[in-house]
Write a protein that holds these residues in place. Structure first.
Motif, mmCIF file in Angstrom:
data_model
loop_
_atom_site.group_PDB
_atom_site.id
_atom_site.type_symbol
_atom_site.label_atom_id
_atom_site.label_comp_id
_atom_site.label_asym_id
_atom_site.label_seq_id
_atom_site.Cartn_x
_atom_site.Cartn_y
_atom_site.Cartn_z
ATOM 1 N N GLU A 162 0.830 -1.203 0.000
ATOM 2 C CA GLU A 162 0.000 0.000 0.000
ATOM 3 C C GLU A 162 0.863 1.251 0.000
ATOM 4 O O GLU A 162 0.516 2.264 -0.582
ATOM 5 C CB GLU A 162 -0.923 0.013 1.231
ATOM 6 C CG GLU A 162 -1.942 1.155 1.228
ATOM 7 C CD GLU A 162 -1.424 2.470 1.788
ATOM 8 O OE1 GLU A 162 -2.098 3.484 1.572
ATOM 9 O OE2 GLU A 162 -0.344 2.495 2.423
ATOM 10 N N GLU A 163 2.020 1.166 0.663
ATOM 11 C CA GLU A 163 2.811 2.389 0.852
ATOM 12 C C GLU A 163 3.461 2.876 -0.435
ATOM 13 O O GLU A 163 3.628 4.065 -0.637
ATOM 14 C CB GLU A 163 3.871 2.180 1.934
ATOM 15 C CG GLU A 163 3.318 1.967 3.344
ATOM 16 C CD GLU A 163 2.711 3.235 3.930
ATOM 17 O OE1 GLU A 163 2.682 4.271 3.242
ATOM 18 O OE2 GLU A 163 2.243 3.189 5.083
ATOM 19 N N ASP A 193 1.875 3.492 -5.014
ATOM 20 C CA ASP A 193 1.232 3.039 -3.779
ATOM 21 C C ASP A 193 -0.114 2.376 -4.128
ATOM 22 O O ASP A 193 -0.589 2.468 -5.251
ATOM 23 C CB ASP A 193 1.065 4.195 -2.775
ATOM 24 C CG ASP A 193 0.525 5.477 -3.384
ATOM 25 O OD1 ASP A 193 0.433 5.569 -4.616
ATOM 26 O OD2 ASP A 193 0.199 6.404 -2.610
ATOM 27 N N TRP A 215 2.817 11.538 -8.115
ATOM 28 C CA TRP A 215 4.222 11.266 -7.780
ATOM 29 C C TRP A 215 5.039 11.272 -9.065
ATOM 30 O O TRP A 215 4.664 10.615 -10.038
ATOM 31 C CB TRP A 215 4.390 9.882 -7.157
ATOM 32 C CG TRP A 215 3.930 9.748 -5.737
ATOM 33 C CD1 TRP A 215 3.363 10.713 -4.961
ATOM 34 C CD2 TRP A 215 3.974 8.553 -4.935
ATOM 35 N NE1 TRP A 215 3.059 10.188 -3.725
ATOM 36 C CE2 TRP A 215 3.429 8.877 -3.680
ATOM 37 C CE3 TRP A 215 4.441 7.257 -5.163
ATOM 38 C CZ2 TRP A 215 3.327 7.933 -2.652
ATOM 39 C CZ3 TRP A 215 4.341 6.320 -4.147
ATOM 40 C CH2 TRP A 215 3.794 6.664 -2.900
ATOM 41 N N ARG A 230 -0.164 16.896 -3.951
ATOM 42 C CA ARG A 230 -1.535 16.433 -3.649
ATOM 43 C C ARG A 230 -2.481 17.622 -3.514
ATOM 44 O O ARG A 230 -2.107 18.668 -2.991
ATOM 45 C CB ARG A 230 -1.567 15.613 -2.352
ATOM 46 C CG ARG A 230 -0.572 14.473 -2.364
ATOM 47 C CD ARG A 230 -0.790 13.498 -1.230
ATOM 48 N NE ARG A 230 0.368 12.617 -1.101
ATOM 49 C CZ ARG A 230 0.343 11.421 -0.526
ATOM 50 N NH1 ARG A 230 -0.787 10.964 -0.013
ATOM 51 N NH2 ARG A 230 1.437 10.693 -0.449
ATOM 52 N N ALA A 253 -3.972 11.304 3.178
ATOM 53 C CA ALA A 253 -3.138 10.174 2.756
ATOM 54 C C ALA A 253 -3.894 9.301 1.757
ATOM 55 O O ALA A 253 -5.116 9.327 1.705
ATOM 56 C CB ALA A 253 -2.750 9.341 3.974
ATOM 57 N N GLY A 254 -3.139 8.527 1.001
ATOM 58 C CA GLY A 254 -3.740 7.547 0.105
ATOM 59 C C GLY A 254 -4.109 6.288 0.870
ATOM 60 O O GLY A 254 -3.475 5.969 1.887
ATOM 61 N N HIS A 263 3.894 8.480 9.418
ATOM 62 C CA HIS A 263 5.116 8.249 8.640
ATOM 63 C C HIS A 263 6.290 8.775 9.477
ATOM 64 O O HIS A 263 7.195 9.454 8.990
ATOM 65 C CB HIS A 263 5.046 8.900 7.249
ATOM 66 C CG HIS A 263 4.157 8.125 6.303
ATOM 67 N ND1 HIS A 263 4.044 8.398 4.965
ATOM 68 C CD2 HIS A 263 3.363 7.050 6.520
ATOM 69 C CE1 HIS A 263 3.209 7.544 4.398
ATOM 70 N NE2 HIS A 263 2.772 6.712 5.336
HETATM 71 C C1 GLV Z 1 0.390 6.300 1.131
HETATM 72 O O1 GLV Z 1 -0.023 5.795 2.128
HETATM 73 C C2 GLV Z 1 0.513 7.720 0.998
HETATM 74 O O2 GLV Z 1 -0.473 8.434 1.233
HETATM 75 O O3 GLV Z 1 1.625 8.175 0.708
#
Ligand code: GLV
Ligand code: MN
Ligand code: MN
Length: 414
Positions: free
Chosen positions: A129-130, A137, A216, A289, A357-358, A383
């Protein structure tokens, strides 16, 4: 206490969170379980062991997603909950782990109370996921919903040059279940907020309305290495300088666009990386974002134009590579309303909010009604090894999850 007269056991939930947090534990606290490393393998083994102890039928698909199935009275699409257990390099104990382990806690609560459900329940742990080691991600959920081809995901090369496919084989999680199964009738993800809003407002539960767009990029700069003492300033082609200018511009850009715009240069590698050599190469990443896709596109455009210009000024070659791109996502309004109503019914303070966050939930939202439940992050920190959520807030989130799942599992609504 839920309407069914049952409650999750917060100590059991915390014990599992701590136990998983021992795998990849960092000396000063926090955890490093980058996707598909030995630590990830050990975390997966622990999770699968717990699933089997709870009598779940475990399926591992070809991208390594783990699904634990608790059967219902009826066959058919399950209600799914879960998240991920991989972390960033300096992660905390709760990002992802909470959503998966709260799912196990709910299974155990139902089992002990002897409660069966109409629909099956699946606890999911999605691969990578990360995206910290292997962009993009949300890789496992993207493959699950058919938005990323399995072969492309397996061929993805990580920051250390290894491929997803080779690492999955090595850790023994290249499963034989076909991707895309099981198809969920609804998906709910419990997660820590990872930002400051809930704590600042003294609210316990976030009903997540959507997730902001994510862009990204990797930028590669190539100049010329030269002697730091003997090369006049006017004769330099300094890739490091251009990288630094881009990082400073990213901050200015976010300030100028304003609103929800955020911009981060999180990785910067110089080569040859020596005190007395003008850098020949720079590799950097830019994470942009925004909740509004038009503004996000504006940010992307302005950043690319600036980077190209700065590189040309310095006589440095530049190449751009998109690592991930997600448009903003709005969750099903009926599901958002259910999170809100469920939290209220349980006497919890609740507010609607976007996610910074994603999450795998934003990908699952493409295929089924989806909701997210947030709980507060102390200091808004994530994080980061100091990521922390109070046990009573973790438990409150798990109670809301239990109550909502009970509704969905009996087939009311979705
Ligand atoms: C992933 O979890 C992100 O939001 O970078
Ligand atoms: Mn997460
Ligand atoms: Mn994360």
């Amino acid at each position: 206490m839920s309407r069914a007269g049952i409650a999750i056991d917060p100590d059991r939930l915390m014990a599992r969170i701590r136990k998983l947090g021992e795998i990849g534990a960092l000396p000063g606290g926090g955890v490093c379980r980058l996707a598909l490393t030995e630590e990830d393998r050990a975390g997966r083994d622990l999770l699968v062991g717990w699933m089997r102890e709870l009598g779940l039928e475990v399926r591992i698909d070809a991208i390594g997603n783990i699904f634990g199935l608790r059967r219902g009275r009826e066959e058919g699409p399950p209600v799914m909950t879960g998240s991920h257990i991989d972390t960033v390099r300096t992660g905390g104990l709760y990002d992802g782990a909470l959503g998966v382990l709260a799912g196990l806690e709910i299974v155990e609560t139902l089992d002990r109370a002897g409660i069966g459900t109409r629909h099956p329940l699946v606890i999911a742990a999605f691969t990578n996921e990360e995206g910290a080691r292997f962009p993009p991600d949300m890789m496992g959920s993207l493959v699950h919903v058919g938005a990323l081809a399995l072969e492309d995901a397996l061929a993805t090369r990580g920051i250390d040059g290894e491929t997803v496919g080779a690492c999955l084989e090595r850790i023994g999680y290249a499963g034989d279940a076909p991707v895309g199964r099981p198809e969920a009738r609804a998906f709910v993800e419990l997660h820590i907020e990872q930002g400051p809003v809930l704590e600042r407002e003294g609210v316990t539960i976030g009903a997540v309305e959507g997730v902001q767009g994510i862009s990204w990029q990797a930028l590669s700069l190539r100049g010329r290495s030269a002697h730091a003492g003997a090369t006049p300033m006017a004769m330099r082609r300094d890739a490091g300088l251009v990288a630094a200018e881009i990082a400073v511009f990213a901050r200015r850009l976010a300030r100028e666009i304003g609103g929800d715009q955020v911009a981060t240069v999180g990785s910067l590698r110089l080569s040859p990386d020596l005190v007395n050599v003008v850098p020949e190469r720079a590799e950097l990443t830019v994470d942009l974002r925004h909740t509004d896709d038009l503004r996000l596109r504006e940010a992307e455009r302005r950043l690319s134009a600036f980077a190209a210009e700065a590189a040309a000024r310095e006589g440095v070659e530049i190449a751009f590579r998109q690592l991930a791109r997600f448009a903003p996502v709005a969750f099903d309004p009926a599901m958002v309303a259910r999170v809100e109503a469920t939290a209220r019914r349980l006497g919890r303070s609740v507010r609607r909010m976007p996610s910074g966050a994603g999450h795998d939930a934003q990908i699952m939202a493409r295929v089924c009604p989806t909701a997210m439940i947030f709980v507060p992050s102390v200091g808004g920190i994530s994080h980061n090894v100091e990521e922390y959520t109070a046990p009573e807030d973790l438990a409150a989130g798990a109670e809301v999850l239990l109550e909502l799942l009970l509704d969905l599992l009996e087939g009311e609504g979705a």
